[in-house]
Structures are given as structure tokens and as C-alpha cells.
Design an enzyme around this catalytic site. Structure first.
Site, mmCIF file in Angstrom:
data_model
loop_
_atom_site.group_PDB
_atom_site.id
_atom_site.type_symbol
_atom_site.label_atom_id
_atom_site.label_comp_id
_atom_site.label_asym_id
_atom_site.label_seq_id
_atom_site.Cartn_x
_atom_site.Cartn_y
_atom_site.Cartn_z
ATOM 1 N N GLU A 231 -11.238 -4.422 -3.374
ATOM 2 C CA GLU A 231 -10.394 -3.302 -3.790
ATOM 3 C C GLU A 231 -10.211 -3.371 -5.303
ATOM 4 O OE1 GLU A 231 -6.792 -3.570 -1.059
ATOM 5 O OE2 GLU A 231 -8.106 -5.152 -0.347
ATOM 6 N N HIS B 168 0.806 -1.221 0.000
ATOM 7 C CA HIS B 168 0.000 0.000 0.000
ATOM 8 C C HIS B 168 0.846 1.281 0.000
ATOM 9 C CE1 HIS B 168 -3.275 -2.672 0.230
ATOM 10 N NE2 HIS B 168 -3.346 -2.828 1.537
ATOM 11 N N HIS C 61 -9.919 1.081 0.320
ATOM 12 C CA HIS C 61 -9.723 -0.146 1.104
ATOM 13 C C HIS C 61 -10.810 -0.293 2.178
ATOM 14 C CE1 HIS C 61 -7.652 -3.307 3.263
ATOM 15 N NE2 HIS C 61 -6.623 -3.261 2.444
#
Ligand code: GLA
Length: 372
Positions: A336, A130, A199
Site C-alpha cells: 500500500e 482505514h 489495498h
């Protein structure tokens, strides 16, 4: 007489305006709190009919989504902290966050672009997750009200977390009817890579109300990207046929999650990128989730080539939500919408490269409904 007519006209205009604003939904801004450096953080409440969505400029997080069940009872269907303090003190939780610059994993945090090698600080075993330890989820984004919603902007400087180029990223949330729409766009001043997504952890029973194993999922994908022990794609696009990854027909999340399947064991449940059917760049259904108990239904559509279906395997009770409930394993699921993990190291995956002069555009919608 003339005065009275004018008054009546004014009332009629007022009523018409009230109805229009109700039909179009409403956007309200408030200051939610301050960061440790004293920066004021706005929170926006978007309302349309019975749906209420809250988003904050901190990490452009989706904070709550309230939707009715089949009897009209509203519940918040995403996990979240309910106060700015919760997000500030529990970083890297990713609950409802915008993740970037690169959602999901980059192997060893390393990639080569135009002959130059870049290193992202690793934060997930040997890999970068991420966007590295200080991702987009930890910045106060600039906010601007737009019709039916809000647009957040974040400028990530050249070299931020090791990524090349000054990247200007925009995320626009709008709520119209039963649909929450997220529009992403980005520009850069040097060639770079990016993969920005939301997310949110959904639980269609309601935030903190048990686990998601009885909720049903359908995913519009004939193939998925199998992973190695570090959850990095091997590069193969494998058929879902005959595996627990086959969600082409709706199936309970928990039905096959404990099957003796090498991939499921590696991930501790579902944590895979599904290769969506249909043409990337065009809107098509990615997934449909339903909750037989409440009747709530979530339809996810996207222009992205993939969706990461994650069954909250790493939730372990260490995060505490707004209602004091600890988020345990499988307390929420994520869908996602994204480019495939580790794409910068897989030249045959859809490209995540962005060049100066180009604009990245991507759209995802969440539509809320109920089943009988
Ligand atoms: C993504 C990843 C998971 C996990 C979560 C955050 O969904 O695929 O493996 O890292 O983010 O905890």
C-alpha cells in the site's frame, strides 16, 4: 472503380482502427449489480495485450488482475470476491479497495489540526483504521470513462467519519501496455488530513492458490517506522540493516517471518510502513515482487513517501473468495503506497494536510512481467 477504391479505403481505415484500439487497449463497462438501496453499480474491464483488469465503482475496488505466467497461462493475481454481493456482504475486507479518508491507523482516532481536536470513530482496538468503520471502500463512486480506463469520484461531506472539510476524491485507473496506473487527486473546502491508497492483496501464484511465503520481495527502503503494540508508529525511523525488515536485496517473504523479532511478533508477520528511498513526489520503485514458481513479476512505483508491506497476517479463513476458497493467513500480500500511518500525530513525518485551494496528487503504478 471509384466505388471500389472507396470500399478498400474504408476497409483499410477499419483495420487501422482495430489495430489502434488493440494497441491502446480496450475499456468495457457493464452493470455488475445493485446495492441494497437499488443503486446500479458499474464494473469496468480494461484490456491491454494479455493483461485484463476489472474495477468496480463500489469502493473503487480492483476486482481482478489477470496476467500470464512464464508459459503464457493467465491467472488472477489479486484476492477478490468476483460478485458485487461478495463486497456488499463482507464489508471491511479491504480486498482491492480504495481506503480513505485515511489509510492505515490514527492513534485513538484522534488528531489536532489548527488547534481543533477531531475524533474518528475507532474500529481497530483503540485506534481508527482505514478511515473508520464507514470508509471510502463502502460507497458507490461516480464513474467516467477516460482513455485507457476509468475515473472514479467520491464526495465525502464535511464531518464524514469525523474528518473536517468536504473532500472531493478522484481515483483514475488506466491500463497501458503492461502497466496499471492509479492517479489519485483530492480537493477540500476546509483544512483536513488524508491518506488514500489501494489495498490489493496480491498472490502471484494466482488468487486462492496457497500462500505467499515463497514469493520474493525487494523493497527500496533503508528505513521503516517501528510500531507499538497497537501497530502505531513510535515516531522513530529505524534502519532496516541487520533486521528481518531488510529487503534491499530480494528475499522470500517467509524466510525470516518467524524470527524472534519483537516487531514481527507484534504484527504477526510483516505489517510495516517502509520509508522509501528517493524524493517523495517523484516516481521511483517502491517494491518488486517475484514468484519463482510461475515467473510472475510485479513492480510497484510511486510518488508516495512510504509503502505498507503487509503479509496478510489477519486473514483467518473468514473471507471466502470468488472460487470458494477461504483466504487463510498469508494468502496474499499488500503493498500500500502511502503517507506514514498516524502522520497527523507526528509533525516530523511528511504532512498529510490538505488546505482549500490546494490539490493533492499522487501516482502509483503496478507493472506486470515475467522472469525466466
Ligand atoms: C493494513 C493494516 C493491517 C490490516 C489491514 C487490513 O494493511 O496495516 O494491519 O489492518 O490493513 O486488515
Amino acid at each position: 472503380m471509384v466505388k471500389q477504391a472507396a470500399k478498400l479505403f474504408a476497409i483499410m481505415i477499419g483495420v487501422a482502427m482495430a489495430f489502434t484500439s488493440l494497441a491502446q487497449g480496450e475499456v468495457k463497462m457493464a452493470i455488475w449489480g445493485k446495492t441494497a438501496d437499488g443503486v446500479a453499480v458499474p464494473i469496468y474491464t480494461l484490456t491491454s495485450g494479455q493483461i485484463e483488469v476489472r474495477v468496480t465503482a463500489y469502493g473503487a475496488h480492483l476486482v481482478s488482475i489477470k496476467t500470464p505466467d512464464r508459459t503464457g497461462n493467465a491467472a488472477d493475481i489479486i484476492l477478490g470476491f468476483g460478485s458485487l454481493q461478495g463486497y456488499l456482504t463482507q464489508p471491511n475486507s479491504y480486498l482491492g479497495a480504495i481506503v480513505g479518508r485515511y489509510g492505515n491507523r490514527i492513534a485513538l482516532g484522534k488528531f489536532t489540526l489548527d488547534g481543533k481536536t477531531y475524533q474518528i470513530p475507532v474500529n481497530n482496538g483503540p485506534n481508527a483504521l482505514h478511515g473508520g468503520p464507514m470508509g471510502f471502500d463502502q460507497y458507490v463512486w461516480k464513474s467516467q470513462e477516460v482513455p485507457d480506463g476509468v475515473e472514479f469520484t467520491h464526495v465525502s461531506p464535511d464531518g464524514d467519519m469525523g474528518f473536517p472539510g468536504t473532500l472531493t476524491a478522484k481515483v483514475r485507473y488506466t491500463l497501458k501496455g503492461d502497466t496499471l496506473r492509479i492517479d489519485y487527486s483530492a480537493t477540500t473546502d476546509k483544512a483536513t488530513v488524508l491518506n488514500i491508497t489501494n489495498h490489493s492483496y496480491f498472490n502471484l501464484h494466482g488468487d486462492g492458490k496457497g500462500n505467499i511465503l515463497d514469493q520474493r520481495i525487494e523493497i527500496n527502503a533503508d528505513r521503516y517506522t517501528p510500531v507499538d503494540a497497537g501497530l502505531i508508529p513510535t515516531g522513530e525511523l529505524a534502519s532496516v540493516a541487520g533486521t528481518p525488515m531488510d529487503f534491499r536485496k530480494p528475499e522470500a517473504i517467509g524466510a525470516r517471518i518467524d524470527d524472534s523479532n519483537e516487531q514481527l511478533k507484534r504484527a504477526g508477520g510483516y505489517d510495516f510502513n517502509f520509508v522509501l528511498n528517493g524524493k517523495p513526489g517523484t516516481m521511483r520503485v517502491a517494491a518488486i515482487a517475484t514468484d519463482p514458481a510461475s515467473g510472475r513479476k510485479l513492480t510497484v512505483e510511486t510518488t508516495e513517501p512510504g509503502v505498507q508491506f503487509y503479509s496478510g497476517n489477519f486473514l483467518d479463513g473468514s473471507l471466502t473468495g470468488w472460487n470458494g476458497v477461504k483466504y487463510e493467513k498469508h494468502g496474499g500480500f499488500c503493498l500500500e503506497t502511502q503517507h506514514f500511518p498516524d502522520s497527523p500525530n507526528h509533525p516530523d513525518f511528511p504532512s498529510t494536510e490538505l488546505k482549500p485551494g490546494e490539490t493533492m496528487h499522487s501516482t502509483t503504478t503496478f507493472t506486470f512481467g515475467v522472469t525466466k
